[in-house]
Design an enzyme around this catalytic site. Structure first.
Site: not given
Ligand code: HH2
Length: 270
Positions: A203, A238
């Protein structure tokens, strides 16, 4: 949890070809994934919703093929109950709802009826708007209390408490500092007793700290977040880079398991 985006526009990966998706799922299982998260809608900042029909046509055949060939537990990453229902019927057993049941009022009823597991994630706003000046007084407390409230609503709708996982929603309506504070304060979420899922992989906040660009190159920064999350007691991470993160987790767990007992031996002064 390995990420399988059956999308043309995910922020770091994605592929619309079902055969390529199955190949990637196979690779991730070989690399150590215990779960595969299949999604047919990008939720990157600024993205717009994808219709239920389109999500179903992207994901259901892939879910069925993974379930039949690999037998690994599958989650469906969607906020729409019709998509979740189709994926559950095709072999998924977990619903990963980044809206925590707020997008579709039928979602909790569906999950309760089928007895599936449910991931509730925190998001401020929607993917289209979430990065427009997000503000919090105490991000860890606010995210924890939101997740506790949503879990209570899910339980009231019949979802079994043991099947609910919570997720701070890194990157969803948060500044770089908010994301770092949530990782630093993850123990607060863990102390709720619910399994905590962390989705930091690749991210933007990682790139902001490490300078790793483009997103697919954020391997070392992602590994640091995975090690921190595991050390704080997260149950699931994840990730896109399954092999690398499986080794990172193995090392983080070995260190955690070697922690000396911090209580003083009997009879010795503190
Ligand atoms: N992050 C993304 C998507 N789904 N689900 C949970 N529970 N937690 C997350 O942090 C999370 C999630 C975004 O990542 P990705 O799927 O790689 O990108 P895109 O949304 O662009 O497909």
């Amino acid at each position: 949890m390995g990420v399988l985006n059956v999308t043309p526009d995910s922020f770091s990966d994605g592929n619309l070809d079902p055969a390529a998706a199955l190949t990637r799922a196979r690779e991730m299982v070989d690399e150590g994934a215990d779960l595969i998260d299949v999604g047919g809608e990008s939720t990157r900042p600024g993205s717009l919703p994808v219709s239920e029909e389109e999500q179903i046509s992207r994901t259901v055949a892939v879910v069925r093929a993974i379930s039949e060939e690999l037998g690994v537990p599958i989650s469906i990453d969607t906020t729409r109950s019709a998509v979740a229902a189709a994926a559950l019927a095709a072999g998924a057993s977990i619903v990963n709802d980044v809206s925590a049941g707020r997008d579709d009022p039928d979602m909790f009823r569906l999950v309760a009826g089928v007895g599936a597991n449910l991931v509730l994630m925190h998001m401020r706003g929607t993917p289209a708007t979430m990065q427009l000046d997000p503000t919090y007084t105490d991000v860890v407390a606010e995210v924890s209390s939101f997740l506790a409230d949503r879990a209570a609503v899910a339980e009231a709708a019949g979802v079994v408490g043991d099947k609910i996982w919570i997720d701070p929603g890194l990157g969803f309506g948060k500044t770089v500092t908010h994301n770092l504070q949530l990782l630093a304060g993850l123990a607060t979420l863990v102390s709720s007793g619910r399994p905590v899922l962390v989705g930091s992989s690749r991210k933007g906040f990682i790139g902001s700290v490490t300078g790793e660009h483009p997103a697919a190159r954020r391997l070392f920064g992602t590994a640091a977040t995975v090690a921190c999350a595991a050390s704080a007691g997260a149950a699931v991470v994840r990730v896109h880079d399954v092999g690398e993160m499986a080794r990172t987790l193995k090392m983080a767990r070995a260190i955690r398991d070697a922690r000396p007992d911090i209580s003083p031996p009997p009879g010795r002064p503190i």
